[in-house]
Motif scaffolding. Structure first.
Motif, PDB file in Angstrom:
ATOM      1  N   LYS A  73     -37.684  -4.882 143.044  1.00 60.82           N
ATOM      2  CA  LYS A  73     -39.036  -4.606 143.519  1.00 60.82           C
ATOM      3  C   LYS A  73     -39.135  -4.569 145.036  1.00 60.82           C
ATOM      4  O   LYS A  73     -39.856  -3.746 145.595  1.00 60.82           O
ATOM      5  CB  LYS A  73     -40.007  -5.645 142.945  1.00 60.82           C
ATOM      6  CG  LYS A  73     -40.256  -5.490 141.453  1.00 60.82           C
ATOM      7  CD  LYS A  73     -41.287  -6.484 140.962  1.00 60.82           C
ATOM      8  CE  LYS A  73     -41.552  -6.299 139.465  1.00 60.82           C
ATOM      9  NZ  LYS A  73     -42.555  -7.269 138.969  1.00 60.82           N
ATOM     10  N   ILE A  74     -38.449  -5.481 145.727  1.00 56.85           N
ATOM     11  CA  ILE A  74     -38.562  -5.558 147.167  1.00 56.85           C
ATOM     12  C   ILE A  74     -38.102  -4.271 147.854  1.00 56.85           C
ATOM     13  O   ILE A  74     -38.578  -3.911 148.930  1.00 56.85           O
ATOM     14  CB  ILE A  74     -37.759  -6.779 147.710  1.00 56.85           C
ATOM     15  CG1 ILE A  74     -38.042  -6.998 149.200  1.00 56.85           C
ATOM     16  CG2 ILE A  74     -36.274  -6.591 147.477  1.00 56.85           C
ATOM     17  CD1 ILE A  74     -37.383  -8.239 149.755  1.00 56.85           C
ATOM     18  N   LYS A  75     -37.168  -3.552 147.218  1.00 51.14           N
ATOM     19  CA  LYS A  75     -36.654  -2.311 147.803  1.00 51.14           C
ATOM     20  C   LYS A  75     -37.599  -1.130 147.562  1.00 51.14           C
ATOM     21  O   LYS A  75     -37.523  -0.127 148.265  1.00 51.14           O
ATOM     22  CB  LYS A  75     -35.265  -2.000 147.249  1.00 51.14           C
ATOM     23  CG  LYS A  75     -34.206  -3.039 147.599  1.00 51.14           C
ATOM     24  CD  LYS A  75     -34.035  -3.184 149.096  1.00 51.14           C
ATOM     25  CE  LYS A  75     -32.937  -4.189 149.438  1.00 51.14           C
ATOM     26  NZ  LYS A  75     -32.790  -4.379 150.905  1.00 51.14           N
ATOM     27  N   ASN A  76     -38.442  -1.245 146.528  1.00 48.59           N
ATOM     28  CA  ASN A  76     -39.533  -0.291 146.309  1.00 48.59           C
ATOM     29  C   ASN A  76     -39.065   1.154 146.174  1.00 48.59           C
ATOM     30  O   ASN A  76     -39.769   2.078 146.594  1.00 48.59           O
ATOM     31  CB  ASN A  76     -40.563  -0.407 147.446  1.00 48.59           C
ATOM     32  CG  ASN A  76     -41.931   0.112 147.044  1.00 48.59           C
ATOM     33  OD1 ASN A  76     -42.321   0.022 145.876  1.00 48.59           O
ATOM     34  ND2 ASN A  76     -42.662   0.666 147.996  1.00 48.59           N
ATOM     35  N   GLN A  77     -37.897   1.358 145.559  1.00 46.92           N
ATOM     36  CA  GLN A  77     -37.430   2.735 145.373  1.00 46.92           C
ATOM     37  C   GLN A  77     -38.377   3.541 144.485  1.00 46.92           C
ATOM     38  O   GLN A  77     -38.331   4.772 144.491  1.00 46.92           O
ATOM     39  CB  GLN A  77     -36.025   2.763 144.752  1.00 46.92           C
ATOM     40  CG  GLN A  77     -34.926   2.242 145.664  1.00 46.92           C
ATOM     41  CD  GLN A  77     -34.550   0.818 145.323  1.00 46.92           C
ATOM     42  OE1 GLN A  77     -35.375   0.063 144.806  1.00 46.92           O
ATOM     43  NE2 GLN A  77     -33.318   0.435 145.599  1.00 46.92           N
ATOM     44  N   ILE A 131     -40.523  -2.940 150.816  1.00 44.37           N
ATOM     45  CA  ILE A 131     -41.733  -3.693 151.113  1.00 44.37           C
ATOM     46  C   ILE A 131     -41.450  -4.715 152.211  1.00 44.37           C
ATOM     47  O   ILE A 131     -42.300  -5.007 153.048  1.00 44.37           O
ATOM     48  CB  ILE A 131     -42.243  -4.416 149.854  1.00 44.37           C
ATOM     49  CG1 ILE A 131     -42.607  -3.397 148.765  1.00 44.37           C
ATOM     50  CG2 ILE A 131     -43.445  -5.297 150.164  1.00 44.37           C
ATOM     51  CD1 ILE A 131     -42.911  -4.025 147.435  1.00 44.37           C
ATOM     52  N   LYS A 132     -40.228  -5.253 152.205  1.00 43.26           N
ATOM     53  CA  LYS A 132     -39.818  -6.269 153.176  1.00 43.26           C
ATOM     54  C   LYS A 132     -38.339  -6.094 153.469  1.00 43.26           C
ATOM     55  O   LYS A 132     -37.564  -5.760 152.584  1.00 43.26           O
ATOM     56  CB  LYS A 132     -40.096  -7.675 152.612  1.00 43.26           C
ATOM     57  CG  LYS A 132     -39.816  -8.825 153.564  1.00 43.26           C
ATOM     58  CD  LYS A 132     -40.840  -8.918 154.667  1.00 43.26           C
ATOM     59  CE  LYS A 132     -40.616 -10.149 155.555  1.00 43.26           C
ATOM     60  NZ  LYS A 132     -41.556 -10.187 156.689  1.00 43.26           N
ATOM     61  N   GLU A 133     -37.948  -6.316 154.720  1.00 40.89           N
ATOM     62  CA  GLU A 133     -36.544  -6.224 155.107  1.00 40.89           C
ATOM     63  C   GLU A 133     -36.226  -7.260 156.174  1.00 40.89           C
ATOM     64  O   GLU A 133     -37.117  -7.711 156.905  1.00 40.89           O
ATOM     65  CB  GLU A 133     -36.212  -4.839 155.669  1.00 40.89           C
ATOM     66  CG  GLU A 133     -35.977  -3.762 154.629  1.00 40.89           C
ATOM     67  CD  GLU A 133     -34.684  -3.940 153.852  1.00 40.89           C
ATOM     68  OE1 GLU A 133     -33.847  -4.758 154.268  1.00 40.89           O
ATOM     69  OE2 GLU A 133     -34.518  -3.258 152.825  1.00 40.89           O
ATOM     70  N   GLY A 134     -34.958  -7.643 156.226  1.00 39.68           N
ATOM     71  CA  GLY A 134     -34.463  -8.388 157.375  1.00 39.68           C
ATOM     72  C   GLY A 134     -33.949  -7.346 158.351  1.00 39.68           C
ATOM     73  O   GLY A 134     -34.699  -6.639 159.014  1.00 39.68           O
ATOM     74  N   VAL A 166     -36.003   7.818 157.346  1.00 35.34           N
ATOM     75  CA  VAL A 166     -37.416   7.526 157.124  1.00 35.34           C
ATOM     76  C   VAL A 166     -37.474   6.124 156.538  1.00 35.34           C
ATOM     77  O   VAL A 166     -36.936   5.875 155.452  1.00 35.34           O
ATOM     78  CB  VAL A 166     -38.068   8.542 156.160  1.00 35.34           C
ATOM     79  CG1 VAL A 166     -39.511   8.134 155.866  1.00 35.34           C
ATOM     80  CG2 VAL A 166     -38.018   9.943 156.739  1.00 35.34           C
ATOM     81  N   ALA A 167     -38.083   5.187 157.264  1.00 37.50           N
ATOM     82  CA  ALA A 167     -38.106   3.798 156.828  1.00 37.50           C
ATOM     83  C   ALA A 167     -39.508   3.221 156.980  1.00 37.50           C
ATOM     84  O   ALA A 167     -40.284   3.663 157.834  1.00 37.50           O
ATOM     85  CB  ALA A 167     -37.110   2.963 157.651  1.00 37.50           C
ATOM     86  N   LEU A 199     -41.052   6.100 161.035  1.00 42.27           N
ATOM     87  CA  LEU A 199     -41.516   4.877 160.387  1.00 42.27           C
ATOM     88  C   LEU A 199     -42.799   5.182 159.629  1.00 42.27           C
ATOM     89  O   LEU A 199     -43.683   5.881 160.133  1.00 42.27           O
ATOM     90  CB  LEU A 199     -41.768   3.779 161.425  1.00 42.27           C
ATOM     91  CG  LEU A 199     -40.526   3.254 162.150  1.00 42.27           C
ATOM     92  CD1 LEU A 199     -40.926   2.364 163.317  1.00 42.27           C
ATOM     93  CD2 LEU A 199     -39.629   2.476 161.187  1.00 42.27           C
ATOM     94  N   THR A 200     -42.894   4.657 158.404  1.00 49.06           N
ATOM     95  CA  THR A 200     -44.069   4.905 157.572  1.00 49.06           C
ATOM     96  C   THR A 200     -44.702   3.586 157.148  1.00 49.06           C
ATOM     97  O   THR A 200     -44.094   2.520 157.247  1.00 49.06           O
ATOM     98  CB  THR A 200     -43.694   5.702 156.312  1.00 49.06           C
ATOM     99  OG1 THR A 200     -42.857   4.883 155.465  1.00 49.06           O
ATOM    100  CG2 THR A 200     -42.955   6.980 156.672  1.00 49.06           C
ATOM    101  N   LYS A 201     -45.929   3.679 156.673  1.00 52.59           N
ATOM    102  CA  LYS A 201     -46.610   2.500 156.157  1.00 52.59           C
ATOM    103  C   LYS A 201     -45.915   2.031 154.879  1.00 52.59           C
ATOM    104  O   LYS A 201     -45.438   2.837 154.088  1.00 52.59           O
ATOM    105  CB  LYS A 201     -48.078   2.826 155.856  1.00 52.59           C
ATOM    106  CG  LYS A 201     -48.884   3.273 157.065  1.00 52.59           C
ATOM    107  CD  LYS A 201     -50.273   3.715 156.645  1.00 52.59           C
ATOM    108  CE  LYS A 201     -51.037   4.297 157.834  1.00 52.59           C
ATOM    109  NZ  LYS A 201     -52.362   4.833 157.412  1.00 52.59           N
ATOM    110  N   ALA A 202     -45.899   0.721 154.689  1.00 51.66           N
ATOM    111  CA  ALA A 202     -45.260   0.169 153.490  1.00 51.66           C
ATOM    112  C   ALA A 202     -46.080   0.499 152.246  1.00 51.66           C
ATOM    113  O   ALA A 202     -47.313   0.463 152.272  1.00 51.66           O
ATOM    114  CB  ALA A 202     -45.108  -1.342 153.628  1.00 51.66           C
ATOM    115  N   ASP A 203     -45.390   0.848 151.174  1.00 52.24           N
ATOM    116  CA  ASP A 203     -46.014   1.086 149.868  1.00 52.24           C
ATOM    117  C   ASP A 203     -47.086   2.169 149.933  1.00 52.24           C
ATOM    118  O   ASP A 203     -48.116   2.075 149.273  1.00 52.24           O
ATOM    119  CB  ASP A 203     -46.607  -0.217 149.325  1.00 52.24           C
ATOM    120  CG  ASP A 203     -46.695  -0.210 147.803  1.00 52.24           C
ATOM    121  OD1 ASP A 203     -45.945   0.560 147.174  1.00 52.24           O
ATOM    122  OD2 ASP A 203     -47.517  -0.970 147.249  1.00 52.24           O
TER     123      ASP A 203
END
Length: 378
Positions: free
Chosen positions: A215-219, A283-286, A302-303, A321-325
């Motif tokens: 889920k965190i990767k949101n593919q 959705i979240k990354e280090g 594109v991230a 860079l794009t908005k998350a989700d």
């Protein structure tokens, strides 16, 4: 003179799948990079279900499998305590919170049982997390355990800010952004070879991503992002706990001929260089190793504008860079890349330059070596 003890244990947490993630690759590459520094490395894996194990063994790195039981396994802490007492490592290096919590419990248990007089430092590496998915109790335990370590390595400035907000002392934190071995992307790669293997031609516009399917990767946003032209193809490399969910979504959206799950790839440099653009809809990354590798492969990226991504991607210079989700924002960015291929290509060239200048793995290894040496010496 008694030889200095330079025995270092890397403790890797349990994984929900056999996918090789960036955290595991960084651990492997770090050990390989420091092989001439006389460390005696052993990697402790919670379970055998970890795809990095064959690569560790291939590089002659010692591995011990701990056989953690599902859920909370108090026997694991006891077994670790006995193992530490027997082996007496000079330093413990934990990766993410699962490894940290069990290691701290094991050390305290060993001291309580008076198994030995031993105070090996713990250097903990934070590779990223999603606070909103943590229970209140787990979050408090994680923060308490983190405060008790000797030092914390954060993989991004964004993550360092989170650690400071949780009360971790700044003098205990070092930022070591994950680096990438750019040399792996220097060898010639026939672009069409991978395309032929996957069933694509040079006329296809390939958009790809690499990472565990979770889920965190949101593919799933890539699946929900509708194609602009018939020959656009989306490739998702990796496996994970929600693979079947992705398969169902692909089928329900009727995009079986547009979005493909290509599984775990062990030829990431070649795979990336077969693409036209790389996307990271997390959705979240280090600090994303996959993103750095894509930049090293001279791909426009594109991230999402989350975590460490904006530290890596200069908007409109090395990528977008794009908005998350946000499916529409992702679609618009990909459409722009496709419609402005010359500008996109130039972004990829600049991305490669940035990685070479700022994110070589040798810099990362030097930071870790300095930290390890400091605490082992002390």
């Amino acid at each position: 003179m008694t030889p200095k003890n330079k025995k270092v244990f890397f403790i890797l947490p349990a994984l929900s799948c056999s996918n090789i993630g960036g955290m595991e690759m960084v651990a492997k590459d770090l050990i390989v990079a420091l092989k001439n520094e006389d460390y005696d490395f052993t990697v402790l894996c919670f379970s055998s279900n970890n795809g990095i194990i064959p690569l560790l063994l291939k590089n002659n790195i010692s591995v011990k499998i701990l056989n953690k039981e599902p859920g909370i396994d108090l026997n694991l802490a006891s077994n670790l305590a006995s193992f530490f007492a027997k082996e007496r490592p000079a330093l413990l290096h934990t990766l993410n919170e699962g490894a940290l919590i069990y290691t701290r419990l094991a050390v305290e248990l060993a001291r309580a049982k008076s198994l030995f007089q031993w105070n090996a430092p713990i250097v903990h590496a934070e590779h990223g997390r999603i606070k909103k998915l943590e229970s209140f109790l787990f979050q408090k335990i994680r923060i308490f355990m983190t405060k008790g370590v000797s030092h914390v390595v954060s993989v991004s400035e964004d993550l360092k800010s989170s650690l400071l907000a949780e009360g971790i002392s700044e003098h205990k934190i070092t930022v070591a952004i994950n680096g990438v071995n750019t040399g792996a992307f220097n060898t010639p790669c026939p672009r069409q070879r991978i395309r032929n293997e996957l069933g694509f031609s040079n006329k296809d516009w390939l958009i790809g991503t690499v990472g565990a399917l979770k889920k965190i990767k949101n593919q799933i946003n890539r699946i929900n992002s509708p194609p602009k032209i018939p020959r656009r193809r989306g490739l998702l490399a990796g496996t994970g706990p929600i693979k079947e969910y992705h398969q169902q979504k692909i089928k329900s959206h009727k995009v079986e001929n547009q979005v493909y799950l290509v599984g775990q790839r062990l030829d990431i440099p070649d795979f990336l260089r077969s693409l036209d653009v790389f996307t990271l809809p997390s959705i979240k990354e280090g600090t994303s190793l996959a993103l750095l590798e894509a930049m090293a492969a001279e791909l426009p990226v594109v991230a999402t504008n989350v975590g460490g991504n904006p530290e890596l991607v200069d908007h409109k210079q090395t990528g977008l860079l794009t908005k998350a989700d946000d499916v529409d924002d992702l679609s618009n960015a990909l459409n722009w890349m496709e419609s402005n291929r010359k500008e996109a290509h130039n972004m990829g060239v600049e991305a490669r330059k940035k990685v070479e200048q700022c994110y070589s793995f040798s810099k990362t290894a030097n930071i870790y070596n300095s930290i390890f040496s400091k605490f082992i010496t002390n």
